[in-house]
Design a protein around this motif. Structure first.
Motif, PDB file in Angstrom:
ATOM      1  N   UNK A   1       0.907  -1.322  -0.135  1.00 32.93           N
ATOM      2  CA  UNK A   1       0.176  -0.011   0.040  1.00 32.93           C
ATOM      3  C   UNK A   1       0.723   1.283  -0.084  1.00 32.93           C
ATOM      4  N   UNK A   2       0.715   2.188  -0.936  1.00 30.29           N
ATOM      5  CA  UNK A   2       1.271   3.561  -1.121  1.00 30.29           C
ATOM      6  C   UNK A   2       0.188   4.687  -1.042  1.00 30.29           C
ATOM      7  N   UNK A   3       0.297   5.349   0.142  1.00 26.62           N
ATOM      8  CA  UNK A   3      -0.723   6.109   0.441  1.00 26.62           C
ATOM      9  C   UNK A   3      -0.244   7.559   0.852  1.00 26.62           C
ATOM     10  N   UNK A   4      -0.883   8.574   0.564  1.00 30.08           N
ATOM     11  CA  UNK A   4      -0.300   9.828   0.858  1.00 30.08           C
ATOM     12  C   UNK A   4      -0.983  10.300   2.173  1.00 30.08           C
ATOM     13  N   UNK A   5      -0.483  11.195   2.803  1.00 32.24           N
ATOM     14  CA  UNK A   5      -0.934  11.622   4.286  1.00 32.24           C
ATOM     15  C   UNK A   5      -2.450  11.786   4.277  1.00 32.24           C
ATOM     16  N   UNK A   6      -3.065  12.636   3.234  1.00 37.57           N
ATOM     17  CA  UNK A   6      -4.627  12.796   3.152  1.00 37.57           C
ATOM     18  C   UNK A   6      -5.453  11.440   3.122  1.00 37.57           C
ATOM     19  N   UNK A   7      -4.852  10.348   2.713  1.00 38.43           N
ATOM     20  CA  UNK A   7      -5.633   9.111   2.102  1.00 38.43           C
ATOM     21  C   UNK A   7      -5.647   8.208   3.701  1.00 38.43           C
ATOM     22  N   UNK A   8      -4.572   8.867   4.463  1.00 31.79           N
ATOM     23  CA  UNK A   8      -4.472   7.906   5.713  1.00 31.79           C
ATOM     24  C   UNK A   8      -5.169   8.604   6.905  1.00 31.79           C
ATOM     25  N   UNK A   9      -5.841   9.600   6.538  1.00 28.27           N
ATOM     26  CA  UNK A   9      -6.610  10.573   7.672  1.00 28.27           C
ATOM     27  C   UNK A   9      -7.300   9.747   8.859  1.00 28.27           C
ATOM     28  N   UNK A  10      -7.896   8.593   8.489  1.00 27.85           N
ATOM     29  CA  UNK A  10      -8.724   7.983   9.567  1.00 27.85           C
ATOM     30  C   UNK A  10      -8.024   6.716  10.013  1.00 27.85           C
ATOM     31  N   UNK A  11      -6.757   6.565   9.585  1.00 25.03           N
ATOM     32  CA  UNK A  11      -6.035   5.522  10.159  1.00 25.03           C
ATOM     33  C   UNK A  11      -5.346   5.751  11.334  1.00 25.03           C
ATOM     34  N   UNK A  12      -5.527   4.928  12.453  1.00 26.42           N
ATOM     35  CA  UNK A  12      -4.814   5.240  13.747  1.00 26.42           C
ATOM     36  C   UNK A  12      -3.161   4.627  13.773  1.00 26.42           C
TER      37      UNK A  12
END
Length: 93
Positions: free
Chosen positions: A82-93
């Motif tokens: 998985x490659x995600x930018x910061x905005x896409x990880x907004x709801x991951x803790x």
């Protein structure tokens, strides 16, 4: 693509082409039959508008018609990246 059960067909088709009623373009995806034969799968997740979907795919109730990536995450036997930018990880803790 979400809501399209054709992705799960076990046909000989390499790719699936779909068009949502509210969009003026077509989407193309490899069929799951071919994706499942891959050595590795890479997901590229970009933007805050994908944050909820990413969270649901990883931690939500299993609903592969709504979130087709869940099928791959649950059933793929090789490596998934998985490659995600910061905005896409907004709801991951």
């Amino acid at each position: 693509f979400p809501g399209n059960p054709n992705l799960f067909n076990n046909s000989q088709e390499l790719a699936i082409r779909t068009k949502n009623n509210n969009e003026n373009f077509y989407r193309v995806s490899l069929s799951f039959k071919y994706l499942m034969q891959s050595d590795q799968i890479f997901f590229l997740i970009n933007g805050e508008n994908k944050a909820t979907a990413l969270k649901e795919c990883l931690f939500g109730e299993y609903n592969p018609i709504k979130y087709p990536a869940q099928f791959l995450i649950k059933n793929f036997q090789n490596q998934i990246h998985f490659f995600a930018d910061y905005a896409a990880t907004k709801y991951l803790n």
